[in-house]
Design a protein around this motif. Structure first.
Motif, PDB file in Angstrom:
ATOM      1  N   TYR A  68     -28.264  -0.796  16.782  1.00 52.14           N
ATOM      2  CA  TYR A  68     -28.256   0.396  17.654  1.00 52.14           C
ATOM      3  C   TYR A  68     -27.310   0.218  18.834  1.00 52.14           C
ATOM      4  CZ  TYR A  68     -32.307   2.325  15.180  1.00 52.14           C
ATOM      5  OH  TYR A  68     -33.149   2.826  14.240  1.00 52.14           O
ATOM      6  N   ARG A  69     -27.318  -0.982  19.436  1.00 52.62           N
ATOM      7  CA  ARG A  69     -26.416  -1.230  20.569  1.00 52.62           C
ATOM      8  C   ARG A  69     -24.953  -1.163  20.129  1.00 52.62           C
ATOM      9  NH1 ARG A  69     -30.350  -5.215  22.157  1.00 52.62           N
ATOM     10  NH2 ARG A  69     -29.084  -6.781  21.126  1.00 52.62           N
ATOM     11  N   ALA A  70     -24.661  -1.755  18.973  1.00 51.27           N
ATOM     12  CA  ALA A  70     -23.280  -1.713  18.468  1.00 51.27           C
ATOM     13  C   ALA A  70     -22.874  -0.275  18.161  1.00 51.27           C
ATOM     14  CB  ALA A  70     -23.150  -2.586  17.221  1.00 51.27           C
ATOM     15  N   ASP A  71     -23.771   0.480  17.569  1.00 50.08           N
ATOM     16  CA  ASP A  71     -23.475   1.878  17.261  1.00 50.08           C
ATOM     17  C   ASP A  71     -23.223   2.677  18.537  1.00 50.08           C
ATOM     18  OD1 ASP A  71     -23.305   4.117  15.358  1.00 50.08           O
ATOM     19  OD2 ASP A  71     -25.136   4.811  16.365  1.00 50.08           O
ATOM     20  N   ASP A  72     -24.060   2.479  19.549  1.00 47.04           N
ATOM     21  CA  ASP A  72     -23.869   3.168  20.835  1.00 47.04           C
ATOM     22  C   ASP A  72     -22.530   2.792  21.459  1.00 47.04           C
ATOM     23  OD1 ASP A  72     -26.307   4.427  20.572  1.00 47.04           O
ATOM     24  OD2 ASP A  72     -27.367   3.024  21.899  1.00 47.04           O
ATOM     25  N   TYR A  73     -22.182   1.515  21.416  1.00 49.45           N
ATOM     26  CA  TYR A  73     -20.931   1.049  22.006  1.00 49.45           C
ATOM     27  C   TYR A  73     -19.738   1.693  21.318  1.00 49.45           C
ATOM     28  CZ  TYR A  73     -17.224  -2.038  23.596  1.00 49.45           C
ATOM     29  OH  TYR A  73     -16.076  -2.521  24.146  1.00 49.45           O
ATOM     30  N   VAL A  74     -19.773   1.724  19.988  1.00 55.36           N
ATOM     31  CA  VAL A  74     -18.649   2.300  19.242  1.00 55.36           C
ATOM     32  C   VAL A  74     -18.558   3.804  19.494  1.00 55.36           C
ATOM     33  CG1 VAL A  74     -17.778   2.766  16.910  1.00 55.36           C
ATOM     34  CG2 VAL A  74     -18.591   0.489  17.503  1.00 55.36           C
ATOM     35  N   ARG A  75     -19.684   4.464  19.633  1.00 53.98           N
ATOM     36  CA  ARG A  75     -19.657   5.909  19.906  1.00 53.98           C
ATOM     37  C   ARG A  75     -19.114   6.197  21.308  1.00 53.98           C
ATOM     38  NH1 ARG A  75     -22.565   9.082  16.169  1.00 53.98           N
ATOM     39  NH2 ARG A  75     -23.744   7.798  14.726  1.00 53.98           N
ATOM     40  N   GLU A  76     -19.450   5.320  22.263  1.00 50.85           N
ATOM     41  CA  GLU A  76     -18.977   5.516  23.634  1.00 50.85           C
ATOM     42  C   GLU A  76     -17.508   5.129  23.787  1.00 50.85           C
ATOM     43  OE1 GLU A  76     -21.560   3.332  26.203  1.00 50.85           O
ATOM     44  OE2 GLU A  76     -23.322   4.500  25.623  1.00 50.85           O
ATOM     45  N   LYS A  77     -17.072   4.113  23.076  1.00 54.94           N
ATOM     46  CA  LYS A  77     -15.707   3.588  23.216  1.00 54.94           C
ATOM     47  C   LYS A  77     -15.109   3.364  21.826  1.00 54.94           C
ATOM     48  CE  LYS A  77     -17.214   1.319  27.381  1.00 54.94           C
ATOM     49  NZ  LYS A  77     -17.441   0.106  28.097  1.00 54.94           N
ATOM     50  N   PRO A  78     -14.744   4.440  21.142  1.00 53.35           N
ATOM     51  CA  PRO A  78     -14.294   4.292  19.749  1.00 53.35           C
ATOM     52  C   PRO A  78     -13.021   3.460  19.599  1.00 53.35           C
ATOM     53  CG  PRO A  78     -13.939   6.538  20.514  1.00 53.35           C
ATOM     54  CD  PRO A  78     -14.722   5.829  21.579  1.00 53.35           C
ATOM     55  N   ILE A  82     -12.576   0.070  17.371  1.00 53.33           N
ATOM     56  CA  ILE A  82     -11.559  -0.113  16.330  1.00 53.33           C
ATOM     57  C   ILE A  82     -10.781  -1.405  16.587  1.00 53.33           C
ATOM     58  CG2 ILE A  82      -9.394   0.814  15.411  1.00 53.33           C
ATOM     59  CD1 ILE A  82     -10.629   3.625  15.837  1.00 53.33           C
ATOM     60  N   GLY A  83     -10.445  -1.649  17.852  1.00 53.10           N
ATOM     61  CA  GLY A  83      -9.723  -2.877  18.201  1.00 53.10           C
ATOM     62  C   GLY A  83     -10.520  -4.126  17.889  1.00 53.10           C
ATOM     63  N   VAL A  84     -11.807  -4.109  18.231  1.00 54.35           N
ATOM     64  CA  VAL A  84     -12.670  -5.269  17.946  1.00 54.35           C
ATOM     65  C   VAL A  84     -12.776  -5.469  16.437  1.00 54.35           C
ATOM     66  CG1 VAL A  84     -15.034  -6.131  18.085  1.00 54.35           C
ATOM     67  CG2 VAL A  84     -13.949  -5.155  20.107  1.00 54.35           C
ATOM     68  N   GLY A  85     -12.953  -4.389  15.699  1.00 58.48           N
ATOM     69  CA  GLY A  85     -13.050  -4.489  14.237  1.00 58.48           C
ATOM     70  C   GLY A  85     -11.769  -5.032  13.631  1.00 58.48           C
ATOM     71  N   ALA A  86     -10.622  -4.545  14.135  1.00 57.68           N
ATOM     72  CA  ALA A  86      -9.336  -5.025  13.616  1.00 57.68           C
ATOM     73  C   ALA A  86      -9.140  -6.505  13.944  1.00 57.68           C
ATOM     74  CB  ALA A  86      -8.193  -4.195  14.214  1.00 57.68           C
ATOM     75  N   ALA A  87      -9.494  -6.902  15.159  1.00 51.80           N
ATOM     76  CA  ALA A  87      -9.353  -8.307  15.543  1.00 51.80           C
ATOM     77  C   ALA A  87     -10.258  -9.198  14.692  1.00 51.80           C
ATOM     78  CB  ALA A  87      -9.662  -8.490  17.021  1.00 51.80           C
ATOM     79  N   ALA A  88     -11.494  -8.757  14.482  1.00 54.23           N
ATOM     80  CA  ALA A  88     -12.415  -9.542  13.654  1.00 54.23           C
ATOM     81  C   ALA A  88     -11.894  -9.645  12.224  1.00 54.23           C
ATOM     82  CB  ALA A  88     -13.803  -8.913  13.675  1.00 54.23           C
ATOM     83  N   GLY A  89     -11.355  -8.547  11.699  1.00 51.46           N
ATOM     84  CA  GLY A  89     -10.787  -8.567  10.353  1.00 51.46           C
ATOM     85  C   GLY A  89      -9.591  -9.492  10.249  1.00 51.46           C
ATOM     86  N   LEU A  90      -8.740  -9.475  11.275  1.00 50.82           N
ATOM     87  CA  LEU A  90      -7.574 -10.350  11.288  1.00 50.82           C
ATOM     88  C   LEU A  90      -7.993 -11.822  11.311  1.00 50.82           C
ATOM     89  CD1 LEU A  90      -4.496 -10.665  11.499  1.00 50.82           C
ATOM     90  CD2 LEU A  90      -4.762 -10.573  13.982  1.00 50.82           C
ATOM     91  N   ILE A  91      -8.921 -12.151  12.171  1.00 47.92           N
ATOM     92  CA  ILE A  91      -9.394 -13.543  12.268  1.00 47.92           C
ATOM     93  C   ILE A  91     -10.038 -13.980  10.957  1.00 47.92           C
ATOM     94  CG2 ILE A  91     -11.070 -15.046  13.411  1.00 47.92           C
ATOM     95  CD1 ILE A  91     -10.465 -13.433  15.994  1.00 47.92           C
ATOM     96  N   LEU A  92     -10.883 -13.117  10.406  1.00 47.38           N
ATOM     97  CA  LEU A  92     -11.528 -13.446   9.136  1.00 47.38           C
ATOM     98  C   LEU A  92     -10.491 -13.620   8.031  1.00 47.38           C
ATOM     99  CD1 LEU A  92     -14.204 -13.848   7.651  1.00 47.38           C
ATOM    100  CD2 LEU A  92     -14.256 -11.394   7.251  1.00 47.38           C
ATOM    101  N   GLY A  93      -9.492 -12.738   8.009  1.00 47.73           N
ATOM    102  CA  GLY A  93      -8.424 -12.859   7.014  1.00 47.73           C
ATOM    103  C   GLY A  93      -7.653 -14.157   7.143  1.00 47.73           C
TER     104      GLY A  93
END
Length: 99
Positions: A68-78, A82-93
């Motif tokens: 719920y907190r993550a969902d609220d954060y993404v809704r407030e600051k989309p 997106i940047g956090v998701g892209a960074a996490a994907g890059l690091i994981l890759g």
């Protein structure tokens, strides 16, 4: 994480069933020491089942709150989401590419 939890639940169920069967089938019912050990084992089994149930409920509640907190954060600051998701994907890759 789900397969691990499922295996853990299965293992605990198997252990519980095995202990219950042992308690039902072993020992001389007239032996006082057997009766005491059986009562202690039954009490321990009951306590472990209660603790596992409470821990499971607590972990579920915490995970749900984090979602719920993550969902609220993404809704407030989309865009930051997106940047956090892209960074996490890059690091994981990068980590997976090293293997």
């Amino acid at each position: 994480m789900q397969p691990y939890e499922s295996r853990l639940d299965d293992d605990l169920s198997l252990l519980s069933e095995t202990l219950e069967e042992v308690l039902r089938s072993s020992g001389d019912p007239a032996d006082q020491k057997y009766l005491e050990l059986k009562a202690r084992a039954e009490q321990a089994l009951h306590e472990v089942k209660a603790r596992v149930s409470n821990a499971s409920d607590t972990y579920y509640y915490r995970a749900r709150q984090a979602v719920y907190r993550a969902d609220d954060y993404v809704r407030e600051k989309p865009w930051q989401g997106i940047g956090v998701g892209a960074a996490a994907g890059l690091i994981l890759g990068l980590l997976l590419a090293r293997r």
